[in-house]
Design a protein around this motif. Sequence first.
Motif, PDB file in Angstrom:
ATOM      1  N   ARG A 147       2.725   5.870   7.819  1.00  0.00           N
ATOM      2  CA  ARG A 147       1.601   4.965   8.033  1.00  0.00           C
ATOM      3  C   ARG A 147       1.398   4.122   6.784  1.00  0.00           C
ATOM      4  O   ARG A 147       1.436   4.632   5.665  1.00  0.00           O
ATOM      5  CB  ARG A 147       0.327   5.751   8.351  1.00  0.00           C
ATOM      6  N   VAL A 148       1.168   2.828   6.960  1.00  0.00           N
ATOM      7  CA  VAL A 148       0.949   1.922   5.840  1.00  0.00           C
ATOM      8  C   VAL A 148      -0.343   1.160   6.062  1.00  0.00           C
ATOM      9  O   VAL A 148      -0.875   1.088   7.165  1.00  0.00           O
ATOM     10  CB  VAL A 148       2.119   0.934   5.660  1.00  0.00           C
ATOM     11  N   GLY A 149      -0.845   0.575   4.975  1.00  0.00           N
ATOM     12  CA  GLY A 149      -2.070  -0.207   5.060  1.00  0.00           C
ATOM     13  C   GLY A 149      -3.265   0.613   4.655  1.00  0.00           C
ATOM     14  O   GLY A 149      -3.322   1.826   4.858  1.00  0.00           O
ATOM     15  N   GLY A 150      -4.253  -0.115   4.079  1.00  0.00           N
ATOM     16  CA  GLY A 150      -5.434   0.581   3.599  1.00  0.00           C
ATOM     17  C   GLY A 150      -6.654   0.373   4.461  1.00  0.00           C
ATOM     18  O   GLY A 150      -7.715   0.901   4.192  1.00  0.00           O
ATOM     19  N   VAL A 161      -1.096   1.218  11.598  1.00  0.00           N
ATOM     20  CA  VAL A 161       0.158   0.501  11.355  1.00  0.00           C
ATOM     21  C   VAL A 161       1.196   1.506  10.874  1.00  0.00           C
ATOM     22  O   VAL A 161       0.983   2.204   9.878  1.00  0.00           O
ATOM     23  CB  VAL A 161      -0.034  -0.609  10.309  1.00  0.00           C
ATOM     24  N   LEU A 162       2.300   1.591  11.588  1.00  0.00           N
ATOM     25  CA  LEU A 162       3.379   2.508  11.241  1.00  0.00           C
ATOM     26  C   LEU A 162       4.643   1.718  10.929  1.00  0.00           C
ATOM     27  O   LEU A 162       5.020   0.817  11.678  1.00  0.00           O
ATOM     28  CB  LEU A 162       3.688   3.461  12.405  1.00  0.00           C
ATOM     29  N   ARG A 163       5.291   2.084   9.827  1.00  0.00           N
ATOM     30  CA  ARG A 163       6.578   1.481   9.492  1.00  0.00           C
ATOM     31  C   ARG A 163       7.655   2.532   9.682  1.00  0.00           C
ATOM     32  O   ARG A 163       7.438   3.719   9.376  1.00  0.00           O
ATOM     33  CB  ARG A 163       6.572   0.977   8.051  1.00  0.00           C
ATOM     34  N   MET A 164       8.818   2.109  10.168  1.00  0.00           N
ATOM     35  CA  MET A 164       9.850   3.094  10.518  1.00  0.00           C
ATOM     36  C   MET A 164      11.229   2.463  10.499  1.00  0.00           C
ATOM     37  O   MET A 164      11.381   1.235  10.549  1.00  0.00           O
ATOM     38  CB  MET A 164       9.567   3.659  11.908  1.00  0.00           C
ATOM     39  N   ASP A 165      12.214   3.322  10.426  1.00  0.00           N
ATOM     40  CA  ASP A 165      13.603   2.900  10.603  1.00  0.00           C
ATOM     41  C   ASP A 165      13.961   3.150  12.063  1.00  0.00           C
ATOM     42  O   ASP A 165      13.958   4.295  12.530  1.00  0.00           O
ATOM     43  CB  ASP A 165      14.522   3.711   9.677  1.00  0.00           C
ATOM     44  N   TRP A 166      14.251   2.074  12.783  1.00  0.00           N
ATOM     45  CA  TRP A 166      14.562   2.171  14.208  1.00  0.00           C
ATOM     46  C   TRP A 166      16.032   1.806  14.401  1.00  0.00           C
ATOM     47  O   TRP A 166      16.390   0.640  14.431  1.00  0.00           O
ATOM     48  CB  TRP A 166      13.672   1.206  14.994  1.00  0.00           C
ATOM     49  N   ALA A 167      16.860   2.815  14.465  1.00  0.00           N
ATOM     50  CA  ALA A 167      18.306   2.609  14.629  1.00  0.00           C
ATOM     51  C   ALA A 167      18.834   1.656  13.565  1.00  0.00           C
ATOM     52  O   ALA A 167      19.626   0.754  13.848  1.00  0.00           O
ATOM     53  CB  ALA A 167      18.615   2.093  16.031  1.00  0.00           C
ATOM     54  N   GLY A 168      18.381   1.861  12.315  1.00  0.00           N
ATOM     55  CA  GLY A 168      18.847   1.037  11.217  1.00  0.00           C
ATOM     56  C   GLY A 168      18.089  -0.258  11.027  1.00  0.00           C
ATOM     57  O   GLY A 168      18.424  -1.036  10.129  1.00  0.00           O
ATOM     58  N   MET A 198       0.840  -1.195   0.000  1.00  0.00           N
ATOM     59  CA  MET A 198       0.000   0.000   0.000  1.00  0.00           C
ATOM     60  C   MET A 198       0.883   1.255   0.000  1.00  0.00           C
ATOM     61  O   MET A 198       1.998   1.247   0.499  1.00  0.00           O
ATOM     62  CB  MET A 198      -0.893   0.013   1.242  1.00  0.00           C
ATOM     63  N   THR A 199       0.390   2.333  -0.540  1.00  0.00           N
ATOM     64  CA  THR A 199       1.133   3.584  -0.579  1.00  0.00           C
ATOM     65  C   THR A 199       1.277   4.160   0.824  1.00  0.00           C
ATOM     66  O   THR A 199       0.297   4.277   1.555  1.00  0.00           O
ATOM     67  CB  THR A 199       0.399   4.601  -1.459  1.00  0.00           C
ATOM     68  N   PRO A 200       2.500   4.463   1.251  1.00  0.00           N
ATOM     69  CA  PRO A 200       2.672   5.043   2.584  1.00  0.00           C
ATOM     70  C   PRO A 200       1.922   6.349   2.735  1.00  0.00           C
ATOM     71  O   PRO A 200       1.790   7.129   1.797  1.00  0.00           O
ATOM     72  CB  PRO A 200       4.187   5.260   2.673  1.00  0.00           C
ATOM     73  N   LEU A 220       5.067  -0.851  13.788  1.00  0.00           N
ATOM     74  CA  LEU A 220       4.249  -0.738  15.009  1.00  0.00           C
ATOM     75  C   LEU A 220       2.791  -0.936  14.625  1.00  0.00           C
ATOM     76  O   LEU A 220       2.319  -0.375  13.635  1.00  0.00           O
ATOM     77  CB  LEU A 220       4.452   0.621  15.661  1.00  0.00           C
ATOM     78  N   ARG A 221       2.099  -1.712  15.427  1.00  0.00           N
ATOM     79  CA  ARG A 221       0.668  -1.945  15.190  1.00  0.00           C
ATOM     80  C   ARG A 221      -0.084  -1.663  16.487  1.00  0.00           C
ATOM     81  O   ARG A 221       0.290  -2.172  17.549  1.00  0.00           O
ATOM     82  CB  ARG A 221       0.453  -3.388  14.741  1.00  0.00           C
ATOM     83  N   ARG A 222      -1.125  -0.842  16.394  1.00  0.00           N
ATOM     84  CA  ARG A 222      -1.931  -0.481  17.557  1.00  0.00           C
ATOM     85  C   ARG A 222      -3.393  -0.373  17.110  1.00  0.00           C
ATOM     86  O   ARG A 222      -3.689  -0.305  15.904  1.00  0.00           O
ATOM     87  CB  ARG A 222      -1.463   0.828  18.175  1.00  0.00           C
ATOM     88  N   PRO A 223      -4.336  -0.349  18.041  1.00  0.00           N
ATOM     89  CA  PRO A 223      -5.751  -0.213  17.663  1.00  0.00           C
ATOM     90  C   PRO A 223      -6.026   1.119  16.969  1.00  0.00           C
ATOM     91  O   PRO A 223      -5.197   2.031  16.971  1.00  0.00           O
ATOM     92  CB  PRO A 223      -6.472  -0.299  19.017  1.00  0.00           C
ATOM     93  N   PRO A 224      -7.210   1.229  16.364  1.00  0.00           N
ATOM     94  CA  PRO A 224      -7.554   2.465  15.640  1.00  0.00           C
ATOM     95  C   PRO A 224      -7.669   3.662  16.573  1.00  0.00           C
ATOM     96  O   PRO A 224      -7.683   3.524  17.806  1.00  0.00           O
ATOM     97  CB  PRO A 224      -8.896   2.131  14.988  1.00  0.00           C
ATOM     98  N   GLU A 225      -7.779   4.826  15.974  1.00  0.00           N
ATOM     99  CA  GLU A 225      -7.862   6.065  16.744  1.00  0.00           C
ATOM    100  C   GLU A 225      -9.026   6.044  17.719  1.00  0.00           C
ATOM    101  O   GLU A 225      -8.927   6.546  18.846  1.00  0.00           O
ATOM    102  CB  GLU A 225      -8.004   7.249  15.782  1.00  0.00           C
ATOM    103  N   HIS A 226     -10.124   5.438  17.305  1.00  0.00           N
ATOM    104  CA  HIS A 226     -11.285   5.274  18.187  1.00  0.00           C
ATOM    105  C   HIS A 226     -11.491   3.776  18.417  1.00  0.00           C
ATOM    106  O   HIS A 226     -12.231   3.122  17.686  1.00  0.00           O
ATOM    107  CB  HIS A 226     -12.530   5.906  17.556  1.00  0.00           C
ATOM    108  N   PRO A 227     -10.808   3.220  19.426  1.00  0.00           N
ATOM    109  CA  PRO A 227     -10.825   1.770  19.618  1.00  0.00           C
ATOM    110  C   PRO A 227     -12.225   1.249  19.955  1.00  0.00           C
ATOM    111  O   PRO A 227     -13.037   1.940  20.574  1.00  0.00           O
ATOM    112  CB  PRO A 227      -9.872   1.558  20.804  1.00  0.00           C
ATOM    113  N   ARG A 228     -12.477   0.015  19.532  1.00  0.00           N
ATOM    114  CA  ARG A 228     -13.688  -0.681  19.937  1.00  0.00           C
ATOM    115  C   ARG A 228     -13.416  -1.352  21.280  1.00  0.00           C
ATOM    116  O   ARG A 228     -12.257  -1.489  21.688  1.00  0.00           O
ATOM    117  CB  ARG A 228     -14.081  -1.717  18.885  1.00  0.00           C
ATOM    118  N   PRO A 229     -14.468  -1.807  21.963  1.00  0.00           N
ATOM    119  CA  PRO A 229     -14.250  -2.447  23.268  1.00  0.00           C
ATOM    120  C   PRO A 229     -13.306  -3.650  23.206  1.00  0.00           C
ATOM    121  O   PRO A 229     -12.600  -3.940  24.177  1.00  0.00           O
ATOM    122  CB  PRO A 229     -15.665  -2.872  23.674  1.00  0.00           C
TER     123      PRO A 229
END
Length: 363
Positions: free
Chosen positions: A34-37, A43-50, A1-3, A55-64
């Motif tokens: 941010r990646v994914g559609g 879902v965030l992709r990053m360079d972490w010290a090379g 997916m396009t970042p 990183l994957r976390r729930p949406p901005e407005h999480p469900r229960p």
Amino acid sequence: MTPRPAPDDVDLAAVVRWAAAHGLPAGPVTDVRRVGGGTQNIVLRMDWAGRDLVLRRPPEHPRPSSNSVLRREMRVLAALAGSDVPHPGFVLGCDDESVLGGVVFYLMEGVAGFHPGDAVQGPCRTDAAARHAAALDTAAALARLAAVDHEAIGLGDLGRPEGFLARQVPRWVEHLASYDRLPGYPGSTLPHVDALARWLTDHRPPDARPGIVHGDYHLNNVLLAPDAARVAAIVDWEMCTIGDPLLDLGWLLVTWPDGAAGSDGAGSDGAGSDGAAPIAGGALAALGGLPTPAELAAHYAARSDRDLSALDWYTALAGFKLAIVIEGTHARALAGQADADTGALLHRHAVGLLERAAAVAGV
């Protein structure tokens, strides 16, 4: 997916502090995107010290259930380490909801791979034989997952395999009825629901050896390798459980592109003739050369000791279940809780799924 740009609501400084306290270097963390559609998780992709990390976390407005779902994903990915199942490598999981203001998250290895629904890369872009082989490997990867001894890797209590098949129809009929409680939803107009429910109940196969069920297995939930005709990773494990793994094969078949066997570049455009079928892997399918559903089933069967004699039943059940799941977005959209265009599109997809399931079942 396009970042896409990283969302402002992810406190990366807090993530880095927590991860540094648990063994990762304290940065630098750069090239964050941010990646994914999808809309289910961030879902965030990053360079972490090379190091290429995600990183994957729930949406901005999480469900229960958002945190429990991600905890399940963490557990499954950690348990699959060392197996022959292609999956993103698990790095760290944060179970402390206070770090990111109420949600859990985890870090995994970035995977060198492309999404079949997006721009196709490598040999698959130019070679029909490579597309055919890579698509067949989706069935082979699924067979490897079904062969994993879930108890031996610590997932014995992940689900309730006893009565798994018997629970499916009543559960999803009830789930569909629950949408009636949403304001603005007029009640289901989905076709074939009652007829499929009866057929599935009357033709249910006997319980089989339980195993890991991905729960949402289709072309849009795999990454293909950019340099070889194979699956690089199975992703999006949020519906994973322990049950009958043949439901995953049925899921793959009921979402498989129409006209996939074409090899002249004029294959499926990612939709059925009425534009309603919820087909995965549109970009890959549009190039043609993919195997037929029958070829996928045969490829799986050659790598598995499971009995595929009732595969039509599993395929019909997969279409029935997925249609009801995605109809929920339509119901929430009518209640003002989801995007209206997305809801309307997924309603059409649900209709297409049920038409496919009914054709498989002959009802």
